[in-house]
Design a protein around this motif. Structure first.
Motif, PDB file in Angstrom:
ATOM      1  N   LEU A  57       0.824  -1.198   0.000  1.00  0.00           N
ATOM      2  CA  LEU A  57       0.000   0.000   0.000  1.00  0.00           C
ATOM      3  C   LEU A  57       0.866   1.260   0.000  1.00  0.00           C
ATOM      4  CD1 LEU A  57      -3.142   0.055   0.181  1.00  0.00           C
ATOM      5  CD2 LEU A  57      -2.825   0.938   2.470  1.00  0.00           C
ATOM      6  N   LYS A  58       1.916   1.274   0.823  1.00  0.00           N
ATOM      7  CA  LYS A  58       2.818   2.426   0.879  1.00  0.00           C
ATOM      8  C   LYS A  58       3.480   2.656  -0.472  1.00  0.00           C
ATOM      9  CE  LYS A  58       4.045   2.470   5.761  1.00  0.00           C
ATOM     10  NZ  LYS A  58       5.140   2.331   6.726  1.00  0.00           N
ATOM     11  N   ALA A  59       3.897   1.573  -1.124  1.00  0.00           N
ATOM     12  CA  ALA A  59       4.552   1.692  -2.427  1.00  0.00           C
ATOM     13  C   ALA A  59       3.605   2.272  -3.475  1.00  0.00           C
ATOM     14  CB  ALA A  59       5.069   0.331  -2.878  1.00  0.00           C
ATOM     15  N   LYS A  60       2.348   1.885  -3.421  1.00  0.00           N
ATOM     16  CA  LYS A  60       1.383   2.385  -4.399  1.00  0.00           C
ATOM     17  C   LYS A  60       0.968   3.827  -4.121  1.00  0.00           C
ATOM     18  CE  LYS A  60      -0.365  -2.013  -5.831  1.00  0.00           C
ATOM     19  NZ  LYS A  60      -1.390  -2.617  -6.612  1.00  0.00           N
ATOM     20  N   LEU A  61       0.999   4.233  -2.861  1.00  0.00           N
ATOM     21  CA  LEU A  61       0.581   5.591  -2.502  1.00  0.00           C
ATOM     22  C   LEU A  61       1.721   6.601  -2.542  1.00  0.00           C
ATOM     23  CD1 LEU A  61      -1.912   4.915   0.413  1.00  0.00           C
ATOM     24  CD2 LEU A  61      -2.430   5.570  -1.924  1.00  0.00           C
TER      25      LEU A  61
ATOM     26  N   LYS B 172       1.538  10.776  -2.663  1.00  0.00           N
ATOM     27  CA  LYS B 172       2.065  11.591  -1.569  1.00  0.00           C
ATOM     28  C   LYS B 172       3.047  12.623  -2.103  1.00  0.00           C
ATOM     29  CE  LYS B 172       4.219  11.312   2.939  1.00  0.00           C
ATOM     30  NZ  LYS B 172       4.883  10.476   3.918  1.00  0.00           N
ATOM     31  N   ASP B 173       3.873  12.218  -3.053  1.00  0.00           N
ATOM     32  CA  ASP B 173       4.817  13.162  -3.650  1.00  0.00           C
ATOM     33  C   ASP B 173       4.082  14.274  -4.396  1.00  0.00           C
ATOM     34  OD1 ASP B 173       6.943  11.707  -2.644  1.00  0.00           O
ATOM     35  OD2 ASP B 173       7.251  10.573  -4.514  1.00  0.00           O
ATOM     36  N   LYS B 174       3.023  13.918  -5.103  1.00  0.00           N
ATOM     37  CA  LYS B 174       2.238  14.909  -5.839  1.00  0.00           C
ATOM     38  C   LYS B 174       1.585  15.904  -4.880  1.00  0.00           C
ATOM     39  CE  LYS B 174       0.098  16.555  -9.471  1.00  0.00           C
ATOM     40  NZ  LYS B 174       0.769  17.280 -10.509  1.00  0.00           N
ATOM     41  N   VAL B 175       1.027  15.396  -3.782  1.00  0.00           N
ATOM     42  CA  VAL B 175       0.404  16.270  -2.782  1.00  0.00           C
ATOM     43  C   VAL B 175       1.450  17.200  -2.179  1.00  0.00           C
ATOM     44  CG1 VAL B 175      -0.713  16.299  -0.521  1.00  0.00           C
ATOM     45  CG2 VAL B 175      -1.511  14.736  -2.280  1.00  0.00           C
ATOM     46  N   SER B 176       2.634  16.667  -1.917  1.00  0.00           N
ATOM     47  CA  SER B 176       3.707  17.477  -1.354  1.00  0.00           C
ATOM     48  C   SER B 176       4.107  18.586  -2.321  1.00  0.00           C
ATOM     49  CB  SER B 176       4.910  16.602  -1.027  1.00  0.00           C
ATOM     50  OG  SER B 176       5.959  17.383  -0.518  1.00  0.00           O
ATOM     51  N   ASP B 177       4.216  18.247  -3.594  1.00  0.00           N
ATOM     52  CA  ASP B 177       4.561  19.253  -4.599  1.00  0.00           C
ATOM     53  C   ASP B 177       3.492  20.347  -4.675  1.00  0.00           C
ATOM     54  OD1 ASP B 177       6.873  17.881  -5.187  1.00  0.00           O
ATOM     55  OD2 ASP B 177       6.038  16.895  -6.979  1.00  0.00           O
ATOM     56  N   LEU B 178       2.232  19.931  -4.664  1.00  0.00           N
ATOM     57  CA  LEU B 178       1.149  20.911  -4.710  1.00  0.00           C
ATOM     58  C   LEU B 178       1.136  21.788  -3.463  1.00  0.00           C
ATOM     59  CD1 LEU B 178      -1.711  18.742  -6.217  1.00  0.00           C
ATOM     60  CD2 LEU B 178      -0.542  20.651  -7.308  1.00  0.00           C
ATOM     61  N   ALA B 179       1.428  21.202  -2.316  1.00  0.00           N
ATOM     62  CA  ALA B 179       1.474  21.979  -1.075  1.00  0.00           C
ATOM     63  C   ALA B 179       2.607  23.002  -1.133  1.00  0.00           C
ATOM     64  CB  ALA B 179       1.651  21.051   0.122  1.00  0.00           C
ATOM     65  N   GLN B 180       3.728  22.632  -1.738  1.00  0.00           N
ATOM     66  CA  GLN B 180       4.830  23.577  -1.873  1.00  0.00           C
ATOM     67  C   GLN B 180       4.460  24.717  -2.816  1.00  0.00           C
ATOM     68  OE1 GLN B 180       8.131  21.174  -3.136  1.00  0.00           O
ATOM     69  NE2 GLN B 180       8.628  20.519  -1.065  1.00  0.00           N
ATOM     70  N   GLN B 181       3.780  24.393  -3.897  1.00  0.00           N
ATOM     71  CA  GLN B 181       3.435  25.405  -4.898  1.00  0.00           C
ATOM     72  C   GLN B 181       2.318  26.333  -4.435  1.00  0.00           C
ATOM     73  OE1 GLN B 181       2.381  23.318  -8.439  1.00  0.00           O
ATOM     74  NE2 GLN B 181       4.430  22.443  -8.728  1.00  0.00           N
ATOM     75  N   HIS B 182       1.346  25.798  -3.744  1.00  0.00           N
ATOM     76  CA  HIS B 182       0.142  26.567  -3.429  1.00  0.00           C
ATOM     77  C   HIS B 182      -0.114  26.718  -1.928  1.00  0.00           C
ATOM     78  CE1 HIS B 182      -0.825  26.339  -7.656  1.00  0.00           C
ATOM     79  NE2 HIS B 182      -0.656  25.027  -7.614  1.00  0.00           N
ATOM     80  N   GLY B 183       0.905  26.511  -1.120  1.00  0.00           N
ATOM     81  CA  GLY B 183       0.741  26.582   0.322  1.00  0.00           C
ATOM     82  C   GLY B 183       0.243  27.928   0.805  1.00  0.00           C
ATOM     83  N   ASP B 184       0.730  29.004   0.190  1.00  0.00           N
ATOM     84  CA  ASP B 184       0.299  30.338   0.618  1.00  0.00           C
ATOM     85  C   ASP B 184      -1.181  30.567   0.317  1.00  0.00           C
ATOM     86  OD1 ASP B 184       0.912  30.238  -2.106  1.00  0.00           O
ATOM     87  OD2 ASP B 184       1.462  32.363  -2.196  1.00  0.00           O
ATOM     88  N   LYS B 185      -1.653  30.048  -0.806  1.00  0.00           N
ATOM     89  CA  LYS B 185      -3.077  30.188  -1.151  1.00  0.00           C
ATOM     90  C   LYS B 185      -3.944  29.386  -0.188  1.00  0.00           C
ATOM     91  CE  LYS B 185      -2.167  30.881  -6.032  1.00  0.00           C
ATOM     92  NZ  LYS B 185      -2.289  30.302  -7.374  1.00  0.00           N
ATOM     93  N   VAL B 186      -3.501  28.189   0.160  1.00  0.00           N
ATOM     94  CA  VAL B 186      -4.263  27.353   1.090  1.00  0.00           C
ATOM     95  C   VAL B 186      -4.301  28.013   2.462  1.00  0.00           C
ATOM     96  CG1 VAL B 186      -4.332  25.123   2.252  1.00  0.00           C
ATOM     97  CG2 VAL B 186      -3.785  25.234  -0.175  1.00  0.00           C
ATOM     98  N   THR B 187      -3.173  28.530   2.908  1.00  0.00           N
ATOM     99  CA  THR B 187      -3.108  29.202   4.202  1.00  0.00           C
ATOM    100  C   THR B 187      -4.040  30.409   4.230  1.00  0.00           C
ATOM    101  OG1 THR B 187      -0.844  28.466   4.510  1.00  0.00           O
ATOM    102  CG2 THR B 187      -1.558  30.304   5.864  1.00  0.00           C
ATOM    103  N   HIS B 188      -4.041  31.173   3.143  1.00  0.00           N
ATOM    104  CA  HIS B 188      -4.923  32.333   3.053  1.00  0.00           C
ATOM    105  C   HIS B 188      -6.390  31.888   3.104  1.00  0.00           C
ATOM    106  CE1 HIS B 188      -6.249  36.341   2.017  1.00  0.00           C
ATOM    107  NE2 HIS B 188      -6.938  35.854   0.992  1.00  0.00           N
TER     108      HIS B 188
END
Length: 87
Positions: A7-11, A15-31
């Motif tokens: 399961l970890k291998a498939k996810l 998880k990497d994609k979510v991390s990348d999106l959080a890095q790119q749009h973290g300020d918008k989410v925080t706002h």
């Protein structure tokens, strides 16, 4: 390979994609979290301000953990709380 490892291998890519999106749009989410907290606080007539503030802080902390990874790909542990617990 056990079920959990499989399961970890498939996810891992998700998880990497979510991390990348959080890095790119973290300020918008925080706002957005701040705006939502303000609206909810006003709608509840500030009755639950402390709980709203706590929840918003935890959500921002989770975003920070998602967005900031160490170079070896491991997410750092959560920071210690900056505010003392309520008595």
């Amino acid at each position: 390979m056990g079920l959990l490892e499989n399961l970890k291998a498939k996810l891992a890519p998700a998880k990497d994609k979510v991390s990348d999106l959080a890095q790119q749009h973290g300020d918008k989410v925080t706002h957005g979290l701040d705006k939502a907290a303000k609206v909810v606080d006003e709608k509840t007539k500030h009755k639950y301000s402390d709980k709203i503030q706590t929840g918003t802080g935890k959500a921002k902390g989770a975003m920070d953990r998602l967005a900031h990874k160490d170079s070896d790909g491991v997410t750092p542990p959560p920071d210690t709380p900056t505010t003392p617990p309520a008595s």
